[in-house]
Design an enzyme around this catalytic site. Structure first.
Site, PDB file in Angstrom:
ATOM      1  N   ASP A  97      41.223  56.253  71.769  1.00 45.94           N
ATOM      2  CA  ASP A  97      42.530  55.624  71.825  1.00 45.94           C
ATOM      3  C   ASP A  97      42.985  55.659  73.286  1.00 45.94           C
ATOM      4  OD1 ASP A  97      45.642  55.968  69.885  1.00 45.94           O
ATOM      5  OD2 ASP A  97      44.903  54.417  71.253  1.00 45.94           O
ATOM      6  N   ASP A 270      41.732  55.446  61.172  1.00 42.09           N
ATOM      7  CA  ASP A 270      41.679  56.834  61.655  1.00 42.09           C
ATOM      8  C   ASP A 270      42.983  57.529  61.277  1.00 42.09           C
ATOM      9  OD1 ASP A 270      43.314  55.587  64.082  1.00 42.09           O
ATOM     10  OD2 ASP A 270      43.497  57.784  64.174  1.00 42.09           O
ATOM     11  N   CYS A 308      33.298  66.062  42.942  1.00 45.22           N
ATOM     12  CA  CYS A 308      32.852  65.927  44.335  1.00 45.22           C
ATOM     13  C   CYS A 308      31.480  66.572  44.515  1.00 45.22           C
ATOM     14  CB  CYS A 308      33.861  66.614  45.254  1.00 45.22           C
ATOM     15  SG  CYS A 308      33.385  66.587  47.003  1.00 45.22           S
ATOM     16  N   CYS A 310      30.186  67.551  47.389  1.00 40.94           N
ATOM     17  CA  CYS A 310      30.003  68.169  48.712  1.00 40.94           C
ATOM     18  C   CYS A 310      29.572  69.620  48.591  1.00 40.94           C
ATOM     19  CB  CYS A 310      31.294  68.054  49.534  1.00 40.94           C
ATOM     20  SG  CYS A 310      32.497  69.371  49.297  1.00 40.94           S
ATOM     21  N   CYS A 313      32.260  72.061  47.255  1.00 43.36           N
ATOM     22  CA  CYS A 313      32.535  71.971  45.808  1.00 43.36           C
ATOM     23  C   CYS A 313      31.356  72.448  44.969  1.00 43.36           C
ATOM     24  CB  CYS A 313      32.901  70.535  45.448  1.00 43.36           C
ATOM     25  SG  CYS A 313      34.498  70.069  46.117  1.00 43.36           S
ATOM     26  N   HIS A 339      35.434  69.629  53.181  1.00 42.17           N
ATOM     27  CA  HIS A 339      35.641  68.917  51.907  1.00 42.17           C
ATOM     28  C   HIS A 339      36.537  67.699  52.077  1.00 42.17           C
ATOM     29  CE1 HIS A 339      36.755  67.808  47.863  1.00 42.17           C
ATOM     30  NE2 HIS A 339      38.012  67.825  48.284  1.00 42.17           N
TER      31      HIS A 339
HETATM   32  N1  LIG Z   1      47.236  52.928  71.037  1.00 43.74           N
HETATM   33  C1  LIG Z   1      47.922  53.105  69.902  1.00 43.74           C
HETATM   34  N2  LIG Z   1      48.886  52.234  69.567  1.00 43.74           N
HETATM   35  C2  LIG Z   1      49.606  52.364  68.421  1.00 43.74           C
HETATM   36  O1  LIG Z   1      50.517  51.525  68.169  1.00 43.74           O
HETATM   37  C3  LIG Z   1      49.327  53.498  67.552  1.00 43.74           C
HETATM   38  C4  LIG Z   1      50.066  53.683  66.380  1.00 43.74           C
HETATM   39  C5  LIG Z   1      49.800  54.814  65.615  1.00 43.74           C
HETATM   40  N3  LIG Z   1      50.395  55.258  64.490  1.00 43.74           N
HETATM   41  C6  LIG Z   1      49.817  56.435  64.225  1.00 43.74           C
HETATM   42  N4  LIG Z   1      50.251  57.194  63.208  1.00 43.74           N
HETATM   43  C7  LIG Z   1      49.751  58.536  63.037  1.00 43.74           C
HETATM   44  C8  LIG Z   1      50.492  59.050  61.842  1.00 43.74           C
HETATM   45  N5  LIG Z   1      50.001  60.365  61.500  1.00 43.74           N
HETATM   46  C9  LIG Z   1      49.975  60.453  60.030  1.00 43.74           C
HETATM   47  C10 LIG Z   1      49.539  61.824  59.570  1.00 43.74           C
HETATM   48  C11 LIG Z   1      50.416  62.907  60.178  1.00 43.74           C
HETATM   49  C12 LIG Z   1      50.452  62.782  61.690  1.00 43.74           C
HETATM   50  C13 LIG Z   1      50.856  61.381  62.123  1.00 43.74           C
HETATM   51  N6  LIG Z   1      48.828  56.769  65.077  1.00 43.74           N
HETATM   52  C14 LIG Z   1      48.798  55.741  66.000  1.00 43.74           C
HETATM   53  C15 LIG Z   1      48.040  55.530  67.151  1.00 43.74           C
HETATM   54  C16 LIG Z   1      48.311  54.398  67.938  1.00 43.74           C
HETATM   55  N7  LIG Z   1      47.603  54.173  69.092  1.00 43.74           N
END
Ligand SMILES: Nc1nc(=O)c2cc3nc(NCCN4CCCCC4)[nH]c3cc2[nH]1
Length: 376
Positions: A97, A270, A308, A310, A313, A339
């Site tokens: 990223d 991701d 599962c 894995c 499990c 897991h």
């Molecule tokens: N370059 C870039 N641009 C984005 O607009 C972006 C938007 C995003 N939105 C997330 N959300 C992560 C949410 N996550 C969910 C589980 C708990 C911790 C936070 N990650 C991101 C990564 C990103 N990376």
């Protein structure tokens, strides 16, 4: 200004009943079957997992973060030691990223301008300026197979005018990223912004696609919006995105979000959820999420998830996993993470099978029926 790395992605099969598609994405470190989930390896490690563990849970590609590796240990050090693959002993594909999102969600004081983002390191308070050009240079030095444009991810609370101006800057930054990118064989993905506004999403999508990238990501989601808003953006954007390029939604998500996104035609995902939740004792199973520290499992000699396959499990009881967690043992994080990632990657495998057999709509219906989310 590089053109697209043509011919790396192909759609193998489409399920005619929905937007779901089976794809193949070729990279210098191997071919990826899509739809695929990318375990998050922010600091050049997927927390609590060795590369051998990652292969054992059938990970195909992992994500690392420009922001973190730039601050520590430094991209020039990683480059001097042979690049990220060598540094962390992961021979499969890596996506990085670009740092914009992390600066906003982690950095201390930060000031955004046309040049880029000035911020204070969350590690030592030192000042830095991350620009589109520097983000690309960092990602080239790390040697990832797929790199992301430097963008701005507006907060879910940002107003229409701010989101509109922000997407215009993200487009200008995307052009600068493409200009700066020169590493042969390395794919560059553009990122579509526009908040929760379908007209702004369409504008950003058209501008980013007009520049031309090897793949396209939806940014600006999973930032605290309602699920309905997230799903609405997926639904409106998928049909407008190029059919023949990978479609990635950043930061997504919970298992049900992955099923919904694949149904709409997205290919790559991701999220820290499987790894972060594992460390907190929140485990994903075929019957929904369970909280392994619950007293209900104190004497439960059965497997975490009977469905599962894995290693965890097949080997350990819920009582033992609960004991490890309550004792604060390091092995708790290792086994729980193993897991959860196996569950996520096996869910992707099952979705690919359903697409291949034209039964993804049934798969989606049955999946929702199975998730009781008892949270015990
Ligand atoms: N370059 C870039 N641009 C984005 O607009 C972006 C938007 C995003 N939105 C997330 N959300 C992560 C949410 N996550 C969910 C589980 C708990 C911790 C936070 N990650 C991101 C990564 C990103 N990376």
């Amino acid at each position: 200004m590089r053109g697209r790395v043509s011919g790396t992605f192909s759609v193998i099969h489409r399920d005619a009943s929905c937007g779901a598609r089976l794809g193949s994405l070729k990279t210098p470190h191997g071919e990826i079957e899509t739809p695929i989930f990318m375990p998050v390896g922010t600091n050049a490690t997927v927390k609590a997992m060795t590369p051998e563990d990652l292969w054992a849970v059938h990970a195909q590609i992992i994500l690392a973060n420009t922001y973190h590796l730039y601050l520590r240990p430094g991209h020039r050090l990683v480059e001097s030691l042979g690049g990220l693959h060598r540094f962390m002993n992961w021979s499969g594909p890596i996506l990085t990223d670009s740092g914009g999102f992390q600066v906003f969600s982690l950095g201390e004081l930060r000031k955004i301008s046309e040049e880029g983002v000035k911020f204070q390191s969350h590690l030592d308070g030192s000042y830095h300026v991350l620009t589109p050009e520097l983000s690309i240079k960092i990602q080239e030095a790390l040697g990832a197979d797929i790199i992301m444009c430097f963008d701005e991810c507006p907060a879910a609370t940002a107003d229409y005018d701010y989101v509109s101006r922000s997407l215009e800057m993200t487009t200008r930054w995307a052009k600068r990223c493409k200009e700066a990118h020169s590493r042969e064989g390395q794919q560059l993905f553009g990122i579509i912004q526009g908040g929760m506004h379908h007209d702004l999403r369409a504008r950003s999508l058209n501008e980013i696609c007009a520049i031309g990238f090897d793949g396209y990501a939806l940014g600006g989601l999973s930032v605290g919006e309602e699920k309905e808003q997230m799903y609405g953006v997926m639904e409106s954007c998928a049909p407008l995105m190029p059919q023949d390029a990978p479609r990635y939604i950043m930061g997504i998500g919970a298992p049900e979000d992955l099923v919904e996104a694949v149904w709409h035609g997205f290919d790559m995902f991701d999220c820290v959820m499987p790894t972060r939740n594992a460390r907190n004792g929140m485990l994903f199973t075929s019957q929904g999420r369970i909280n392994i520290k619950a007293k209900a499992y104190e004497e439960d000699g059965g497997p975490l998830d009977p469905a599962c396959g894995c290693h965890v499990c097949r080997t350990y009881s819920r009582a033992y996993l609960r004991h490890l967690y309550r004792a604060g043992e390091i092995l708790a994080s290792q086994l729980n993470t193993y897991h959860n990632l196996y569950y996520y990657l096996d869910l992707m495998r099952r979705m690919r099978g359903a697409i291949r057999e034209n039964r993804f709509t049934e798969f989606r219906r049955d999946f929702y029926g199975s998730q009781t989310d008892n949270h015990v």
